[in-house]
Motif scaffolding. Structure first.
Motif, PDB file in Angstrom:
ATOM      1  N   ALA A  99      20.355 -44.422  26.882  1.00  0.00           N
ATOM      2  CA  ALA A  99      20.677 -45.309  28.002  1.00  0.00           C
ATOM      3  C   ALA A  99      19.551 -45.289  29.033  1.00  0.00           C
ATOM      4  O   ALA A  99      19.108 -46.342  29.509  1.00  0.00           O
ATOM      5  CB  ALA A  99      21.985 -44.875  28.647  1.00  0.00           C
ATOM      6  N   TRP A 100      19.070 -44.097  29.355  1.00  0.00           N
ATOM      7  CA  TRP A 100      18.018 -44.007  30.381  1.00  0.00           C
ATOM      8  C   TRP A 100      16.641 -44.358  29.832  1.00  0.00           C
ATOM      9  O   TRP A 100      15.756 -44.765  30.585  1.00  0.00           O
ATOM     10  CB  TRP A 100      18.038 -42.631  31.042  1.00  0.00           C
ATOM     11  CG  TRP A 100      19.192 -42.564  32.004  1.00  0.00           C
ATOM     12  CD1 TRP A 100      20.384 -41.944  31.814  1.00  0.00           C
ATOM     13  CD2 TRP A 100      19.268 -43.224  33.279  1.00  0.00           C
ATOM     14  NE1 TRP A 100      21.218 -42.161  32.890  1.00  0.00           N
ATOM     15  CE2 TRP A 100      20.554 -42.942  33.812  1.00  0.00           C
ATOM     16  CE3 TRP A 100      18.406 -44.031  34.015  1.00  0.00           C
ATOM     17  CZ2 TRP A 100      20.974 -43.427  35.057  1.00  0.00           C
ATOM     18  CZ3 TRP A 100      18.822 -44.508  35.250  1.00  0.00           C
ATOM     19  CH2 TRP A 100      20.089 -44.213  35.756  1.00  0.00           C
ATOM     20  N   LEU A 101      16.478 -44.240  28.519  1.00  0.00           N
ATOM     21  CA  LEU A 101      15.232 -44.703  27.895  1.00  0.00           C
ATOM     22  C   LEU A 101      15.114 -46.223  28.054  1.00  0.00           C
ATOM     23  O   LEU A 101      14.022 -46.773  28.096  1.00  0.00           O
ATOM     24  CB  LEU A 101      15.223 -44.312  26.411  1.00  0.00           C
ATOM     25  CG  LEU A 101      13.886 -44.339  25.682  1.00  0.00           C
ATOM     26  CD1 LEU A 101      12.882 -43.406  26.348  1.00  0.00           C
ATOM     27  CD2 LEU A 101      14.058 -43.964  24.220  1.00  0.00           C
ATOM     28  N   LEU A 102      16.250 -46.891  28.158  1.00  0.00           N
ATOM     29  CA  LEU A 102      16.250 -48.337  28.429  1.00  0.00           C
ATOM     30  C   LEU A 102      16.138 -48.622  29.927  1.00  0.00           C
ATOM     31  O   LEU A 102      15.359 -49.460  30.364  1.00  0.00           O
ATOM     32  CB  LEU A 102      17.542 -48.964  27.896  1.00  0.00           C
ATOM     33  CG  LEU A 102      17.653 -49.192  26.403  1.00  0.00           C
ATOM     34  CD1 LEU A 102      19.104 -49.495  26.025  1.00  0.00           C
ATOM     35  CD2 LEU A 102      16.756 -50.345  25.967  1.00  0.00           C
ATOM     36  N   MET A 103      16.949 -47.898  30.725  1.00  0.00           N
ATOM     37  CA  MET A 103      17.042 -48.244  32.151  1.00  0.00           C
ATOM     38  C   MET A 103      15.810 -47.839  32.944  1.00  0.00           C
ATOM     39  O   MET A 103      15.396 -48.563  33.851  1.00  0.00           O
ATOM     40  CB  MET A 103      18.301 -47.613  32.765  1.00  0.00           C
ATOM     41  CG  MET A 103      19.563 -48.410  32.458  1.00  0.00           C
ATOM     42  SD  MET A 103      20.982 -47.873  33.426  1.00  0.00           S
ATOM     43  CE  MET A 103      21.460 -46.402  32.546  1.00  0.00           C
ATOM     44  N   MET A 104      15.237 -46.682  32.637  1.00  0.00           N
ATOM     45  CA  MET A 104      14.094 -46.221  33.444  1.00  0.00           C
ATOM     46  C   MET A 104      12.911 -47.194  33.392  1.00  0.00           C
ATOM     47  O   MET A 104      12.389 -47.575  34.441  1.00  0.00           O
ATOM     48  CB  MET A 104      13.670 -44.805  33.042  1.00  0.00           C
ATOM     49  CG  MET A 104      14.611 -43.724  33.594  1.00  0.00           C
ATOM     50  SD  MET A 104      14.142 -42.065  33.093  1.00  0.00           S
ATOM     51  CE  MET A 104      12.634 -41.834  34.040  1.00  0.00           C
ATOM     52  N   PRO A 105      12.471 -47.629  32.194  1.00  0.00           N
ATOM     53  CA  PRO A 105      11.375 -48.617  32.185  1.00  0.00           C
ATOM     54  C   PRO A 105      11.775 -49.928  32.860  1.00  0.00           C
ATOM     55  O   PRO A 105      10.945 -50.552  33.528  1.00  0.00           O
ATOM     56  CB  PRO A 105      11.102 -48.821  30.696  1.00  0.00           C
ATOM     57  CG  PRO A 105      11.643 -47.605  30.026  1.00  0.00           C
ATOM     58  CD  PRO A 105      12.834 -47.195  30.835  1.00  0.00           C
ATOM     59  N   GLY A 106      13.041 -50.319  32.711  1.00  0.00           N
ATOM     60  CA  GLY A 106      13.495 -51.569  33.323  1.00  0.00           C
ATOM     61  C   GLY A 106      13.413 -51.520  34.845  1.00  0.00           C
ATOM     62  O   GLY A 106      12.891 -52.437  35.486  1.00  0.00           O
ATOM     63  N   ILE A 107      13.921 -50.429  35.418  1.00  0.00           N
ATOM     64  CA  ILE A 107      13.901 -50.270  36.877  1.00  0.00           C
ATOM     65  C   ILE A 107      12.462 -50.177  37.378  1.00  0.00           C
ATOM     66  O   ILE A 107      12.061 -50.828  38.351  1.00  0.00           O
ATOM     67  CB  ILE A 107      14.701 -49.005  37.289  1.00  0.00           C
ATOM     68  CG1 ILE A 107      16.189 -49.201  36.998  1.00  0.00           C
ATOM     69  CG2 ILE A 107      14.493 -48.669  38.770  1.00  0.00           C
ATOM     70  CD1 ILE A 107      17.021 -47.915  37.098  1.00  0.00           C
ATOM     71  N   SER A 108      11.666 -49.362  36.688  1.00  0.00           N
ATOM     72  CA  SER A 108      10.276 -49.166  37.099  1.00  0.00           C
ATOM     73  C   SER A 108       9.485 -50.473  37.040  1.00  0.00           C
ATOM     74  O   SER A 108       8.701 -50.792  37.945  1.00  0.00           O
ATOM     75  CB  SER A 108       9.631 -48.102  36.210  1.00  0.00           C
ATOM     76  OG  SER A 108       8.279 -47.949  36.538  1.00  0.00           O
ATOM     77  N   ALA A 109       9.714 -51.256  35.976  1.00  0.00           N
ATOM     78  CA  ALA A 109       9.010 -52.534  35.830  1.00  0.00           C
ATOM     79  C   ALA A 109       9.380 -53.489  36.958  1.00  0.00           C
ATOM     80  O   ALA A 109       8.528 -54.179  37.519  1.00  0.00           O
ATOM     81  CB  ALA A 109       9.332 -53.161  34.478  1.00  0.00           C
TER      82      ALA A 109
END
Lengths: 104, 383
Positions: free
Chosen positions: B327-337
């Motif tokens: 879940a965080w492997l998806l969300m972290m790049p999304g938020i950072s981007a």
């Protein structure tokens, strides 16, 4: 630093140019250069479309679709279905314009 | 995503020959309240032809400096303004130069601070508390406001010459040839940075090529980070109780046990994602892969996610931990981007066409990564 390639809307009409050099003076990224007493685009991808050159050309030889390259402004534009606006303003009339915090 | 295309409704093509709008004679004749003498940074007054003109010094006080620091952290930033109008720096006379600036107090302070021992007139335009460059982009630091301010401030009676020095970054809003036609004043575009003004004045209003180039060096990027961080942490604070609830409920153990095991991981991941997008991406900007800011943020967010997953020691054989990590492997790049993409507005070299191009793919990717990550996180609670 250079942003995306081949996206910029800057145009120079060399037939209209009188070589006054005003555009060279106001450009913050040295996009334009003088060649044979007329201006040409030297580094198109460095242009940030601020519009300073076009606004200060007395003969209308430079044109650009000017705007501020700000994602928050574009998102606000989408939310309000208006032109991009970052919502940074003291003006109480525009206080609600910015749903996404701008950066200026 | 049709709105993101350069459709004609959003076009703002400049027609330089067209007369600037907002320049009706009635507008110019509007009287203007003189800049107040009771503002805390005003240290006296000089007698002008039409009354007292506030005098300021080039020496900043600790209140001025503290005000700048607060504004950098977003405290009272949208109301950090000085009165528009004419000011005297030192003891100017009829031959002293006229420097034009915005009524954002930080802009005003940077200008006067750069001119120790000099006498000059400072003409402050009403930009609604916004800095010169952003205000020029909106047109509030513009031809109309400048012409109006020249007339309303009585500048013509204070100086014998008809010359104005504007910051170069005011040029997107000001049409020098129109100012001349409408006010009789000649606009000289000075250097980009206020600190170069003494050298520019001493060289007879000549700027070197270096003074005319806008850079985006590491210190220039670093100073922008606090405001990015504050802007990101405010909405993130709303996410914290949601994450606490999601982590505590479901799962195998009691609420507190779940919270310690999964909740702490989620909150760390959120914080790291914000640091990646709002701090590391701006700092490392030139060295990150890609040209689009979202690509750069995506790369930092992904690296941070992989680092967190490696060091946290999740039990990847357990389905719940696997899903939590995923879940965080998806969300972290999304938020950072997303946060890195928002830094385009603070940067000094991104164009509107480029930002639109970038957002056309980046916004769906960011929203998709965020929502699918959240869905996986919810599913993980049932394992």
């Amino acid at each position: 630093m250079i942003y995306l390639k081949n996206v910029v809307t800057l145009e120079v009409d060399r037939d209209k140019c009188t070589g006054c050099g005003m555009c060279l003076e106001v450009c913050p990224h040295a996009v334009l250069a003088m060649e044979d007493r007329r201006v040409r685009i030297r580094n198109r991808d460095a242009c940030m479309e601020c519009g300073a050159c076009a606004r200060n050309c007395p003969v209308g030889a430079v044109s650009v679709e000017a705007g501020v390259g700000c994602a928050a402004a574009v998102i606000n534009g989408l939310l309000n279905r208006q032109a991009p606006s970052c919502g940074c303003s003291l003006d109480p009339k525009n206080a609600s314009a910015g749903k996404v915090g701008g950066c200026c | 995503m049709k709105w993101l295309q350069n459709d004609s409704s959003n076009k703002a093509v400049l027609f330089p020959m067209a007369s600037p709008q907002a320049l009706a004679a009635a507008d110019i004749a509007l009287p203007m309240r003189p800049a107040g003498l009771d503002q805390p940074f005003v240290n006296g007054a000089v007698e002008g032809p039409a009354g007292k003109i506030p005098r300021v010094s080039s020496a900043l006080t600790w209140q001025d400096r503290w005000g700048s620091i607060k504004a950098r952290w977003g405290v009272g930033r949208m109301h950090y303004a000085v009165d528009p109008g004419l000011y005297a720096l030192g003891s100017p006379d009829a031959g002293s130069p006229v420097l034009v600036t915005a009524n954002y107090k930080m802009s005003f302070d940077r200008l006067r601070e750069a001119l120790p021992g000099r006498n000059a007139w400072i003409l402050v335009l009403n930009t609604e508390g916004i800095n010169v460059w952003c205000a020029a982009g909106k047109g509030t630091f513009g031809t109309g406001e400048l012409v109006r301010c020249i007339a309303a401030s009585g500048l013509k009676d204070c100086v014998g010459h008809r010359e104005l020095i504007l910051p170069q970054l005011g040029a997107p809003g000001v049409s020098a040839h129109w100012v001349r036609k409408m006010s009789g004043f000649t606009v000289h575009y000075g250097p980009i940075r206020a600190r170069d003004i003494p050298a520019y004045l001493d060289a007879g209003l000549r700027a070197t090529l270096k003074m005319r180039r806008k850079t985006f060096s590491l210190p220039e990027r670093a100073v922008l980070i606090p405001i990015e961080l504050v802007a990101a942490l405010k909405p993130a604070a709303l996410l914290v109780p949601i994450l606490v609830l999601i982590s505590g409920l479901g799962g195998r153990g009691a609420f507190v046990q779940n919270l310690i095991h999964d909740g702490l991981f989620s909150l760390t991941a959120l914080l790291l994602a914000i640091l990646s997008g709002a701090v590391l991406s701006p700092l490392l900007l030139p060295w990150l892969p890609g040209r689009a800011f979202a690509t750069k943020g995506l790369a930092v967010g992904l690296a941070a996610a992989i680092a967190l997953l490696s060091y946290w020691g999740l039990d990847l054989k357990s389905g719940r931990d696997l899903l939590l990590g995923g879940a965080w492997l998806l969300m972290m790049p999304g938020i950072s981007a997303f946060l890195a993409m928002n830094f385009t507005g603070a940067s000094t070299y991104t164009s509107l066409s480029g930002v639109r191009r970038e957002m056309r793919w980046a916004l769906p990717v960011e929203i998709g990564a965020g929502l699918s990550g959240l869905a996986v996180l919810l599913v993980s609670r049932f394992f």
